[in-house]
Design a protein around this motif. Structure first.
Motif, PDB file in Angstrom:
ATOM      1  N   GLU A   1      -5.846 -13.534   9.375  1.00 52.56           N
ATOM      2  CA  GLU A   1      -4.997 -12.617  10.142  1.00 52.56           C
ATOM      3  C   GLU A   1      -4.462 -13.294  11.403  1.00 52.56           C
TER       4      GLU A   1
ATOM      5  N   ARG B   1      -1.785 -15.714  10.329  1.00 50.34           N
ATOM      6  CA  ARG B   1      -0.577 -14.975   9.940  1.00 50.34           C
ATOM      7  C   ARG B   1       0.209 -14.564  11.183  1.00 50.34           C
TER       8      ARG B   1
ATOM      9  N   GLY C   1       2.647 -17.503  11.149  1.00 48.72           N
ATOM     10  CA  GLY C   1       3.463 -17.043  10.034  1.00 48.72           C
ATOM     11  C   GLY C   1       2.939 -17.420   8.660  1.00 48.72           C
ATOM     12  N   VAL C   2       1.649 -17.689   8.564  1.00 43.09           N
ATOM     13  CA  VAL C   2       1.020 -18.075   7.298  1.00 43.09           C
ATOM     14  C   VAL C   2       1.177 -16.947   6.281  1.00 43.09           C
ATOM     15  N   GLN C   3       1.418 -17.314   5.027  1.00 42.91           N
ATOM     16  CA  GLN C   3       1.596 -16.345   3.951  1.00 42.91           C
ATOM     17  C   GLN C   3       0.467 -16.400   2.920  1.00 42.91           C
TER      18      GLN C   3
ATOM     19  N   ASP D   1      -3.018 -15.985   0.772  1.00 49.04           N
ATOM     20  CA  ASP D   1      -3.747 -14.816   0.301  1.00 49.04           C
ATOM     21  C   ASP D   1      -5.247 -15.018   0.532  1.00 49.04           C
TER      22      ASP D   1
END
Length: 75
Positions: free
Chosen positions: A44, A47, A51-53, A55
């Protein structure tokens, strides 16, 4: 701001209360005390800040910095 291998290592070390030099890039981080709650918190943060996407399931499946690097967009 780009996420780097050293930033990942530093963030993990901070989360675990360790020195970055004590966190190997090629070993299972669960063996060092990283649990699913901490993985989610780190994800989190990355992210939000980078800007990490990635999973969560992908990170939890292979909990090692060198496995995470391509998933987190680190070359």
């Amino acid at each position: 701001m780009t996420l780097t291998l050293e930033r990942i290592r530093t963030d993990i070390a901070d989360c675990l209360g360790e020195e970055p030099a004590d966190i190997p890039v090629d070993e299972n981080l669960v063996d060092y005390g990283l649990d699913s709650v901490r993985i989610m918190a780190l994800l989190e943060r990355w992210r939000r800040e980078h800007g990490v996407q990635a999973d969560f399931a992908d990170l939890a499946e292979q909990p090692a910095i060198e496995a995470w690097a391509p998933l987190l967009g680190v070359a």
